[in-house]
Scaffold this active site. Structure first.
Site, PDB file in Angstrom:
ATOM      1  N   HIS A 263      53.102  56.202  59.547  1.00  0.00           N
ATOM      2  CA  HIS A 263      54.291  55.350  59.455  1.00  0.00           C
ATOM      3  C   HIS A 263      55.518  56.206  59.195  1.00  0.00           C
ATOM      4  O   HIS A 263      55.444  57.175  58.447  1.00  0.00           O
ATOM      5  CB  HIS A 263      54.126  54.323  58.328  1.00  0.00           C
ATOM      6  N   ASP A 314      49.553  47.371  61.361  1.00  0.00           N
ATOM      7  CA  ASP A 314      48.876  46.941  62.582  1.00  0.00           C
ATOM      8  C   ASP A 314      47.364  47.137  62.537  1.00  0.00           C
ATOM      9  O   ASP A 314      46.643  46.536  63.332  1.00  0.00           O
ATOM     10  CB  ASP A 314      49.440  47.718  63.794  1.00  0.00           C
TER      11      ASP A 314
HETATM   12  N1  CMC Z   1      47.367  59.636  64.703  1.00  0.00           N
HETATM   13  C1  CMC Z   1      47.286  60.966  64.564  1.00  0.00           C
HETATM   14  N2  CMC Z   1      48.258  61.702  64.018  1.00  0.00           N
HETATM   15  C2  CMC Z   1      49.357  61.067  63.637  1.00  0.00           C
HETATM   16  C3  CMC Z   1      49.521  59.673  63.756  1.00  0.00           C
HETATM   17  C4  CMC Z   1      48.462  58.959  64.312  1.00  0.00           C
HETATM   18  N3  CMC Z   1      48.534  57.646  64.442  1.00  0.00           N
HETATM   19  N4  CMC Z   1      50.718  59.311  63.256  1.00  0.00           N
HETATM   20  C5  CMC Z   1      51.304  60.416  62.844  1.00  0.00           C
HETATM   21  N5  CMC Z   1      50.485  61.482  63.058  1.00  0.00           N
HETATM   22  C6  CMC Z   1      50.734  62.868  62.700  1.00  0.00           C
HETATM   23  C7  CMC Z   1      51.601  63.585  63.709  1.00  0.00           C
HETATM   24  O1  CMC Z   1      50.846  64.160  64.728  1.00  0.00           O
HETATM   25  C8  CMC Z   1      52.250  64.598  62.825  1.00  0.00           C
HETATM   26  O2  CMC Z   1      51.280  65.584  62.515  1.00  0.00           O
HETATM   27  P1  CMC Z   1      51.635  67.121  62.406  1.00  0.00           P
HETATM   28  O3  CMC Z   1      52.623  67.207  61.283  1.00  0.00           O
HETATM   29  O4  CMC Z   1      50.321  67.762  62.138  1.00  0.00           O
HETATM   30  O5  CMC Z   1      52.233  67.472  63.740  1.00  0.00           O
HETATM   31  C9  CMC Z   1      52.493  63.843  61.524  1.00  0.00           C
HETATM   32  O6  CMC Z   1      51.475  62.859  61.480  1.00  0.00           O
HETATM   33  C10 CMC Z   1      53.851  63.184  61.433  1.00  0.00           C
HETATM   34  O7  CMC Z   1      54.016  62.349  62.581  1.00  0.00           O
HETATM   35  P2  CMC Z   1      55.419  61.959  63.231  1.00  0.00           P
HETATM   36  O8  CMC Z   1      55.241  62.009  64.716  1.00  0.00           O
HETATM   37  O9  CMC Z   1      56.509  62.763  62.622  1.00  0.00           O
HETATM   38  O10 CMC Z   1      55.576  60.496  62.766  1.00  0.00           O
HETATM   39  P3  CMC Z   1      56.729  59.508  63.213  1.00  0.00           P
HETATM   40  O11 CMC Z   1      57.379  59.015  61.977  1.00  0.00           O
HETATM   41  O12 CMC Z   1      57.617  60.097  64.242  1.00  0.00           O
HETATM   42  O13 CMC Z   1      55.911  58.346  63.917  1.00  0.00           O
HETATM   43  C11 CMC Z   1      54.524  56.484  64.187  1.00  0.00           C
HETATM   44  C12 CMC Z   1      55.515  57.206  63.266  1.00  0.00           C
HETATM   45  C13 CMC Z   1      54.229  55.145  63.585  1.00  0.00           C
HETATM   46  C14 CMC Z   1      55.174  56.308  65.552  1.00  0.00           C
HETATM   47  C15 CMC Z   1      53.264  57.347  64.286  1.00  0.00           C
HETATM   48  O14 CMC Z   1      52.649  57.437  63.038  1.00  0.00           O
HETATM   49  C16 CMC Z   1      52.290  56.811  65.336  1.00  0.00           C
HETATM   50  O15 CMC Z   1      52.410  57.137  66.516  1.00  0.00           O
HETATM   51  N6  CMC Z   1      51.317  55.942  64.912  1.00  0.00           N
HETATM   52  C17 CMC Z   1      50.419  55.309  65.861  1.00  0.00           C
HETATM   53  C18 CMC Z   1      51.057  54.061  66.429  1.00  0.00           C
HETATM   54  C19 CMC Z   1      51.126  52.968  65.400  1.00  0.00           C
HETATM   55  O16 CMC Z   1      50.176  52.692  64.684  1.00  0.00           O
HETATM   56  N7  CMC Z   1      52.280  52.296  65.356  1.00  0.00           N
HETATM   57  C20 CMC Z   1      52.529  51.204  64.412  1.00  0.00           C
HETATM   58  C21 CMC Z   1      53.583  51.613  63.442  1.00  0.00           C
HETATM   59  S1  CMC Z   1      53.692  50.665  61.955  1.00  0.00           S
HETATM   60  C22 CMC Z   1      54.065  49.063  62.362  1.00  0.00           C
HETATM   61  C23 CMC Z   1      55.082  48.830  63.403  1.00  0.00           C
HETATM   62  O17 CMC Z   1      56.154  49.437  63.416  1.00  0.00           O
HETATM   63  O18 CMC Z   1      54.805  47.995  64.241  1.00  0.00           O
END
Ligand code: CMC
Length: 379
Positions: A263, A314
């Site tokens: 998140h 989710d």
């Molecule tokens: N699976 C694997 N690794 C992850 C995930 C995931 N779902 N989410 C974050 N990471 C890792 C990412 O690879 C990174 O790792 P590293 O530092 O080793 O490179 C670290 O965690 C930080 O990730 P980020 O890309 O900086 O995170 P972000 O804030 O840009 O993205 C997010 C947030 C929600 C888009 C992301 O966590 C994600 O893609 N989650 C999966 C999709 C999901 O479940 N979305 C629902 C979000 S919550 C409710 C909503 O908004 O609807």
């Protein structure tokens, strides 16, 4: 060189003042409040109608205010025949979120006061949209699956009525309560992507339907509300709890994301909504199909073990919806049925204290190039 700091993805940027939703990290614990009321208390004691009132009006309703508000929503549930006609004409293979945003836009064409933005008029439009979202979703589902429409009941609550219109039978008390709690938990979440999209549209003084269409389109993406549908696809692919660890490990080794985890705001802390949703999923699993919850638990443990990530809102929503008999491709719509209350509260707040939202981009392309006439460019 960029002298100003670029906030990729606008992470941690404070884009506006708001008194609707508070998210704060205190001593490693996340606090989530709607209008100052803790989400856990609301989950325990409130209903969706009460929460929608709270978000729109800023105060918890008195008993008579809540009764009047609930009655008003009931009266606004039915769809105009033109919208029902639209639902029958759209391809039954369209994603129900595409249908929802199309229907919202169509509703706008039928509102003679579409451009009126007084507080009273905006509230009226908000109530109408909140009331009609479940009907649009349920009607389209019944139309695409060749079933008769089940018209809204004026006896049932918002949550129970949705399940009734969708399935054609009244839900049990447990099912109605579960749906209601799910709607309470999804109702608002500060400047998430879809709410921000709504506020950007509102900041141009676009009409409320345009703002809600922007929000609905934004919610659909798999990094936002679309994640729950993807979670269910993953649970089905894993199929049995003992395969979860191997699946998660393999996905992470390939550099893929596990849907329903991570998140932007809750980094290294538990999303408070997950606590409630996990408990709800477990409760339903005891009374209905336990498989989805068992696989979810195994996935949660494996993701924590290999990546240290917590589930987001989710993740457990998926097994809750599966146990409520909701088809996978309606999961995002359920999110929208709830979040419309938060979206409209934010749109109204934006209208009332508006400044155009217009950030800048740091230009990284080529500069000052000389225009070359087309016949001198070669092939
Ligand atoms: N699976 C694997 N690794 C992850 C995930 C995931 N779902 N989410 C974050 N990471 C890792 C990412 O690879 C990174 O790792 P590293 O530092 O080793 O490179 C670290 O965690 C930080 O990730 P980020 O890309 O900086 O995170 P972000 O804030 O840009 O993205 C997010 C947030 C929600 C888009 C992301 O966590 C994600 O893609 N989650 C999966 C999709 C999901 O479940 N979305 C629902 C979000 S919550 C409710 C909503 O908004 O609807």
């Amino acid at each position: 060189m960029c002298e100003k700091k670029i906030h990729d993805g606008l992470q941690d940027v404070l884009a506006c003042k708001s008194s609707i939703c508070r998210i704060e990290m205190i001593d490693g614990k996340a606090i989530l409040e709607y209008r100052g009321y803790d989400i856990h208390e609301l989950a325990q004691h409130s209903t969706f109608e009460e929460v929608a009132y709270l978000l729109l009006f800023g105060e918890l309703p008195t008993k008579s205010e809540l009764e009047a508000f609930s009655e008003e929503l009931k009266e606004l549930r039915e769809l105009p025949p033109q919208i029902i006609g639209l639902l029958t004409h759209l391809s039954p293979f369209s994603h129900p979120m595409v249908v929802l945003r199309t229907a919202i836009s169509y509703l706008g064409t039928m509102d003679k006061h579409i451009h009126h933005k007084s507080h009273e008029k905006s509230l009226q439009k908000a109530k109408s949209l909140i009331a009609k979202f479940p009907t649009i979703v349920a009607y389209f589902h019944r139309i695409r699956s060749g079933q008769n429409l089940v018209h809204p009941s004026d006896e049932l609550s918002h949550a129970a009525n949705f399940l009734y219109m969708l399935h054609g039978v009244e839900p049990t008390k447990t099912e109605a309560k579960a749906m209601d709690l799910d709607l309470v938990l999804h109702a608002d979440h500060e400047l998430n992507a879809s709410t921000f999209a709504a506020r950007i549209a509102a900041s141009t003084l676009a009409d409320i339907y345009a703002c809600v269409v922007a929000a609905t389109g934004t919610l659909m993406g798999p990094l936002h509300g679309g994640a729950a549908q993807k979670v269910m696809e993953m649970l089905r692919e894993i199929a049995v709890p003992w395969r979860a660890e191997e699946y998660v490990k393999m996905k992470l080794e390939r550099g893929e994301r596990i849907m329903g985890f991570g998140h932007r705001v809750y980094r290294g802390v538990v999303d408070p909504r997950t606590i409630e949703l996990r408990a709800l999923a477990e409760k339903l699993a005891k009374e209905k199909e336990p498989k989805w919850f068992e696989i979810s638990r195994a996935v949660e443990e494996a993701v924590y073990k290999y990546k240290g990530l917590f589930p987001n809102v989710d993740f457990y929503s998926a097994s809750v919806y599966a146990n409520l008999g909701i088809p996978d491709d309606l999961f995002i719509n359920i999110f929208a049925i709830s979040r419309i209350s938060g979206w409209t509260a934010h749109i109204i707040e934006q209208y009332e204290n508006n400044r155009l939202i217009r950030p800048r981009a740091f230009y990284v392309g080529e500069a000052g190039r000389k225009y070359v006439p087309i016949d001198q460019r070669g092939d």
